[in-house]
Design a protein around this motif. Structure first.
Motif, PDB file in Angstrom:
ATOM      1  N   ASP A 165       0.823  -1.214   0.000  1.00 39.58           N
ATOM      2  CA  ASP A 165       0.000   0.000   0.000  1.00 39.58           C
ATOM      3  C   ASP A 165       0.859   1.267   0.000  1.00 39.58           C
ATOM      4  O   ASP A 165       0.468   2.289  -0.571  1.00 39.58           O
ATOM      5  CB  ASP A 165      -0.923   0.005   1.223  1.00 39.58           C
ATOM      6  CG  ASP A 165      -1.939  -1.125   1.183  1.00 39.58           C
ATOM      7  OD1 ASP A 165      -2.300  -1.543   0.060  1.00 39.58           O
ATOM      8  OD2 ASP A 165      -2.364  -1.598   2.253  1.00 39.58           O
ATOM      9  N   SER A 166       2.030   1.207   0.635  1.00 34.48           N
ATOM     10  CA  SER A 166       2.912   2.379   0.674  1.00 34.48           C
ATOM     11  C   SER A 166       3.365   2.785  -0.725  1.00 34.48           C
ATOM     12  O   SER A 166       3.417   3.974  -1.061  1.00 34.48           O
ATOM     13  CB  SER A 166       4.134   2.084   1.550  1.00 34.48           C
ATOM     14  OG  SER A 166       3.753   1.834   2.882  1.00 34.48           O
ATOM     15  N   GLY A 167       3.698   1.793  -1.528  1.00 32.50           N
ATOM     16  CA  GLY A 167       4.109   2.081  -2.901  1.00 32.50           C
ATOM     17  C   GLY A 167       2.976   2.674  -3.725  1.00 32.50           C
ATOM     18  O   GLY A 167       3.183   3.612  -4.507  1.00 32.50           O
ATOM     19  N   ASP A 191      -7.233  -2.876   0.704  1.00 34.16           N
ATOM     20  CA  ASP A 191      -8.229  -1.852   0.369  1.00 34.16           C
ATOM     21  C   ASP A 191      -7.653  -0.441   0.423  1.00 34.16           C
ATOM     22  O   ASP A 191      -8.128   0.470  -0.260  1.00 34.16           O
ATOM     23  CB  ASP A 191      -9.426  -1.944   1.333  1.00 34.16           C
ATOM     24  CG  ASP A 191     -10.273  -3.176   1.086  1.00 34.16           C
ATOM     25  OD1 ASP A 191     -10.148  -3.767  -0.003  1.00 34.16           O
ATOM     26  OD2 ASP A 191     -11.062  -3.545   1.978  1.00 34.16           O
ATOM     27  N   LYS A 192      -6.602  -0.253   1.243  1.00 36.60           N
ATOM     28  CA  LYS A 192      -5.989   1.070   1.346  1.00 36.60           C
ATOM     29  C   LYS A 192      -5.498   1.562  -0.018  1.00 36.60           C
ATOM     30  O   LYS A 192      -5.574   2.757  -0.328  1.00 36.60           O
ATOM     31  CB  LYS A 192      -4.816   1.034   2.329  1.00 36.60           C
ATOM     32  CG  LYS A 192      -5.225   0.913   3.788  1.00 36.60           C
ATOM     33  CD  LYS A 192      -3.990   0.963   4.677  1.00 36.60           C
ATOM     34  CE  LYS A 192      -4.362   0.866   6.158  1.00 36.60           C
ATOM     35  NZ  LYS A 192      -3.153   0.901   7.007  1.00 36.60           N
ATOM     36  N   SER A 193      -4.994   0.636  -0.837  1.00 38.23           N
ATOM     37  CA  SER A 193      -4.492   1.024  -2.159  1.00 38.23           C
ATOM     38  C   SER A 193      -5.610   1.623  -3.010  1.00 38.23           C
ATOM     39  O   SER A 193      -5.417   2.637  -3.689  1.00 38.23           O
ATOM     40  CB  SER A 193      -3.873  -0.186  -2.866  1.00 38.23           C
ATOM     41  OG  SER A 193      -2.641  -0.545  -2.276  1.00 38.23           O
ATOM     42  N   LEU A 194      -6.772   1.000  -2.973  1.00 37.28           N
ATOM     43  CA  LEU A 194      -7.900   1.526  -3.739  1.00 37.28           C
ATOM     44  C   LEU A 194      -8.339   2.888  -3.202  1.00 37.28           C
ATOM     45  O   LEU A 194      -8.732   3.772  -3.970  1.00 37.28           O
ATOM     46  CB  LEU A 194      -9.067   0.549  -3.704  1.00 37.28           C
ATOM     47  CG  LEU A 194      -8.898  -0.734  -4.524  1.00 37.28           C
ATOM     48  CD1 LEU A 194     -10.163  -1.585  -4.452  1.00 37.28           C
ATOM     49  CD2 LEU A 194      -8.568  -0.430  -5.974  1.00 37.28           C
ATOM     50  N   MET A 195      -8.256   3.050  -1.900  1.00 35.62           N
ATOM     51  CA  MET A 195      -8.618   4.338  -1.297  1.00 35.62           C
ATOM     52  C   MET A 195      -7.643   5.435  -1.734  1.00 35.62           C
ATOM     53  O   MET A 195      -8.059   6.552  -2.057  1.00 35.62           O
ATOM     54  CB  MET A 195      -8.647   4.214   0.223  1.00 35.62           C
ATOM     55  CG  MET A 195      -9.742   3.304   0.728  1.00 35.62           C
ATOM     56  SD  MET A 195      -9.691   3.075   2.524  1.00 35.62           S
ATOM     57  CE  MET A 195     -11.017   1.876   2.748  1.00 35.62           C
ATOM     58  N   PHE A 196      -6.333   5.119  -1.757  1.00 32.19           N
ATOM     59  CA  PHE A 196      -5.351   6.101  -2.210  1.00 32.19           C
ATOM     60  C   PHE A 196      -5.602   6.481  -3.678  1.00 32.19           C
ATOM     61  O   PHE A 196      -5.572   7.663  -4.033  1.00 32.19           O
ATOM     62  CB  PHE A 196      -3.921   5.548  -2.066  1.00 32.19           C
ATOM     63  CG  PHE A 196      -3.491   5.318  -0.644  1.00 32.19           C
ATOM     64  CD1 PHE A 196      -3.798   6.246   0.339  1.00 32.19           C
ATOM     65  CD2 PHE A 196      -2.780   4.185  -0.289  1.00 32.19           C
ATOM     66  CE1 PHE A 196      -3.392   6.041   1.664  1.00 32.19           C
ATOM     67  CE2 PHE A 196      -2.371   3.972   1.023  1.00 32.19           C
ATOM     68  CZ  PHE A 196      -2.688   4.901   2.000  1.00 32.19           C
TER      69      PHE A 196
END
Length: 577
Positions: free
Chosen positions: A176-178, A202-207
Motif C-alpha cells: 500500500d505504501s508504494g 483496500d488502502k491502495s484503492l482508497m489512495f
C-alpha cells in the motif's frame, strides 16, 4: 503518355498502407520501390525488438523516426542499454512495453523518463521482481503516464513474512505504501492494472480513488486482500470511473454497501466480476442502477439464475459485449428468450455451457445481427438441429469453437454458408472434424486469415487445393498434417506469416523445405516435437528465407550463444528446441 499507377499522391498511398491490419506487411512493400520504402518508414509507428545487437539499433531508430510504441517484452539483451539508446534516439515515444524482463531496468528507465515527456503508457507486468522502490522510481521518472500495468510480478517468494501484520515492513513486494506514493505523483493516470499483487489491500484503492481524479479503469484481479469494502470505496469516490475488473468476490455473500455502490458509479460502461458469488438480487440492483453499460463479464460466476440474468439483460439491451462462460443453467430454450435482448451485441462468450447445442448457435446468428465474434468452446455444439429457416450473418468475423467433440463436417458446412465473411476460426480439439469440413470452411469463407486446428487428429491436410491468399496464421500443433499438406500450403498460402507445427509427427524435413522455399512472407515457424525433421535444417531455413523472424526448432537443437547471435544478425531469433 500512359500514367504510371505508382504515381499517386503520398497521401493516397498512406491511406492504402494504413488499411493493412498488420504493419509487418510493410516489410515486403518497402522492397517494391524507394518511394514505398520512404512511405512505409514514415508510417511505421510500432516496433518489437528481440535482437541484442545494440550497435545496429541507432540506424533502425533513424530509419523509423515516427515510432510511438516500442515492445521489449522478448528482448534478449541488457534492457538498460537499449533504453539508453532509445532515450538518445530523438524519438517521441508514447508507449513502452518492458514486461517479461528478469530485472527492473531502473537506470535505463530513469534516463528515458527525462527525455520522453509524452510517454503515456508503460507496461511493467510479469516476470521481473517488482517492489515499492521500483514503483516509486516509475512515478518519479514517468510523471505524465496515463496507463500503467504492474500486474502479476514474479517476485521471489522464498522469504514470506510471518503473518499479515508484517507485510508493510516486507520490502520484496508492492505494498500500500508504494501505491500511495504512486497516487501522489501520477496525477494524469487513467488506467491501472494491479492484478496479481497479492499484498496490496483496500488502502491502495482508497489512495487511488482519493488522489487520482482522472482515473477511469481499475483492474484488480487476484488481489487476495482486496475486499468488497475497498471496491465500494473506489466506485463511490472515482467520479470518472468507466471500467472495473475484479474476481472472486462475494463469498459467502455480497454486503449491502457493495450493492449500493453501483448507484454512485454513474459512468460505468464495463464491469467484470469473474469467478464471483453473484446473487439475483445483485443483478437486479445492477439493472436498476441504469448505467451506460456496454460490457458485462460474468465468466465462471455462480449462484445467479436465469431469472436474474434475464432481468439484467432486459434493462441493458444496448449491451455490446457479454460473457456468460460456464453459466451451466443455460439451455437452448432459455437462449431463445434471452436473444431478444441481445440485438446490439458484437461479442458473446457462451463457453463451457454444456447444455447448449446447434440451436443456440443458429438462434444468436439470427437474432444478433451485429455479432462480430462468437465463443462457444466446450459446449454441445454439433448436437441437435434447428428446424426454422437459417439466416446468413455477414457480420461474424471470428468463431471460437474449440473442444466441441460432437462438431462434425456437416455442421461446418452450415457454418461456412451462414458466416461467409469469417476471418478467424478456432476448431482446436474438435476430434469429429476432418479435412473435408476444413475444406468447406476455406472454400466458402475466402476471407479466412487465421485457422486453428490444434489436436485435430483426423485432419491430414486442408481439404482444398485452391489459392488461399488471405490465410496468414495456421495453428496446427498436434494435428495429423503431413508432407502432402505442407506442399499444399506451400502452393496455395502465399501470404502465410505464422505456422505452428508443434508435435505434428507426420511432418518431415522434405515438407518443411517445401514451405520455407515457397512461402516468401513466412515470419514464424514452430517445429518443436517434429521428430522427423532434421535439426540440421535450421541454418538452411535462416539463410533460405530472409523473412523469417522466429524459429522454434525440433527438439535436440540447442544453439550456442555464438550461433544465436549469428542468426540474430540475419534477423531471426532461434529458440532452444
Amino acid at each position: 503518355m500512359t500514367e504510371n499507377p505508382l504515381d499517386l499522391p503520398p497521401e493516397c498511398w498512406e491511406l492504402i498502407f494504413n488499411s493493412l491490419n498488420d504493419q509487418s506487411h510493410f516489410e515486403s512493400l518497402s522492397l517494391v520501390s524507394h518511394r514505398f520504402l520512404s512511405i512505409t518508414n514514415y508510417l511505421r509507428n510500432s516496433l518489437k525488438l528481440t535482437d541484442p545487437s545494440t550497435p545496429f539499433l541507432p540506424h533502425l531508430f533513424n530509419r523509423f523516426q515516427n515510432l510511438k510504441k516500442i515492445d521489449l517484452s522478448e528482448f534478449q539483451g541488457d534492457p538498460n542499454s537499449i533504453l539508453y539508446l532509445i532515450s538518445r534516439s530523438g524519438l517521441d515515444l508514447e508507449s513502452l512495453n518492458i514486461s517479461n524482463l528478469k530485472s527492473f531496468p531502473f537506470m535505463g528507465l530513469k534516463e528515458l523518463g527525462t527525455k520522453m515527456k509524452n510517454l503515456k503508457e508503460l507496461n511493467c507486468s510479469k516476470k521481473f521482481s517488482f517492489r515499492d522502490s521500483d514503483l516509486i522510481a516509475v512515478a518519479e521518472t514517468c510523471e505524465f503516464l496515463e496507463v500503467l500495468d504492474i500486474s502479476y510480478p514474479e517476485n521471489d517468494s522464498s522469504f514470506l513474512p510471518q503473518g499479515f501484520q508484517n507485510i508493510q515492513s516486507f520490502s520484496f513486494y508492492i505494498t500500500d505504501s508504494g501505491i500511495e506514493a504512486l497516487s501522489m505523483k501520477l496525477k494524469r493516470l487513467k488506467r491501472i492494472n494491479l492484478s496479481g499483487n497479492f499484498f496490496i489491500t483496500d488502502k491502495s484503492l482508497m489512495f487511488l480513488s482519493s488522489n487520482l481524479v482522472l482515473l477511469r479503469e481499475i483492474l484488480i484481479r487476484d488481489c487476495d486482500f482486496i475486499t468488497q469494502s475497498g471496491i465500494s470505496f473506489a466506485m463511490r469516490n472515482s467520479p470518472n470511473l468507466v471500467s472495473i475488473s475484479v474476481n472472486g468476490i462475494g463469498i459467502p455473500t455480497i454486503d449491502s454497501c457493495f450493492k449500493e455502490s453501483f448507484a454512485y458509479a454513474r459512468g460505468l460502461c464495463e464491469i467484470d466480476l469473474s469467478n464471483s458469488f453473484i446473487s439475483d438480487e445483485l443483478l437486479r440492483l445492477l439493472g436498476e442502477a441504469c448505467l451506460p453499460l456496454k460490457k458485462l463479464v460474468l465468466s465462471h460466476c455462480y449462484n445467479f439464475t436465469l431469472a436474474g440474468i434475464s432481468f439484467l439483460l432486459c434493462k441493458y439491451q444496448s449491451l455490446e459485449h457479454l460473457n456468460l462462460e460456464a453459466a451451466n443453467f443455460l439451455e437452448d430454450e432459455s437462449m431463445i428468450d434471452l436473444s431478444k435482448f441481445l440485438t446490439s451485441l458484437n461479442f458473446i462468450d457462451l463457453g463451457f455451457c454444456a447444455k447448449l447445442t446447434n440451436s443456440t448457435f443458429f438462434t444468436i446468428l439470427r437474432e444478433c445481427p451485429l455479432l462480430s465474434e462468437i465463443k462457444m468452446e466446450t459446449t454441445n455444439l454439433g448436437l441437435d438441429d434447428f428446424t426454422t429457416p437459417l439466416v446468413i450473418n455477414p457480420q461474424v468475423k471470428s468463431l471460437h469453437l474449440a473442444r466441441n467433440g460432437n462438431l462434425s463436417d456437416e455442421s461446418l458446412k452450415k457454418l461456412a454458408i451462414l458466416c461467409p465473411n469469417l476471418e478467424v476460426i478456432d476448431l482446436s480439439h474438435c476430434l469429429g472434424i476432418t479435412e473435408e469440413g476444413i475444406g468447406e470452411i476455406l472454400k466458402s469463407c475466402c476471407e479466412i486469415k487465421c485457422l486453428e486446428i490444434k489436436r485435430c487428429r483426423a485432419v491430414f491436410d486442408l481439404g482444398i487445393d485452391l489459392e488461399l491468399p488471405k490465410l496468414e496464421v495456421l495453428q496446427a500443433s498436434g494435428s495429423a498434417l503431413n508432407d502432402h499438406a505442407l506442399k499444399m500450403i506451400a502452393n496455395t498460402c502465399s501470404r502465410i506469416l505464422h505456422l505452428d507445427l508443434d508435435n505434428c509427427l507426420n511432418v518431415t524435413t522434405s515438407g518443411v523445405k517445401e514451405v520455407v522455399e515457397h512461402c516468401r512472407t513466412l515470419r514464424e515457424i514452430n517445429l518443436r516435437w517434429c521428430d522427423e525433421v532434421n535439426v540440421d535444417i535450421v541454418a538452411w531455413m535462416v539463410f533460405s528465407r530472409p523473412s523469417l523472424r522466429k524459429i522454434i526448432p525440433p527438439c535436440g537443437f540447442a544453439p550456442t550463444e555464438s550461433q544465436k547471435n549469428f542468426f540474430l544478425r540475419h534477423g531471426c531469433l532461434v529458440c532452444k528446441g
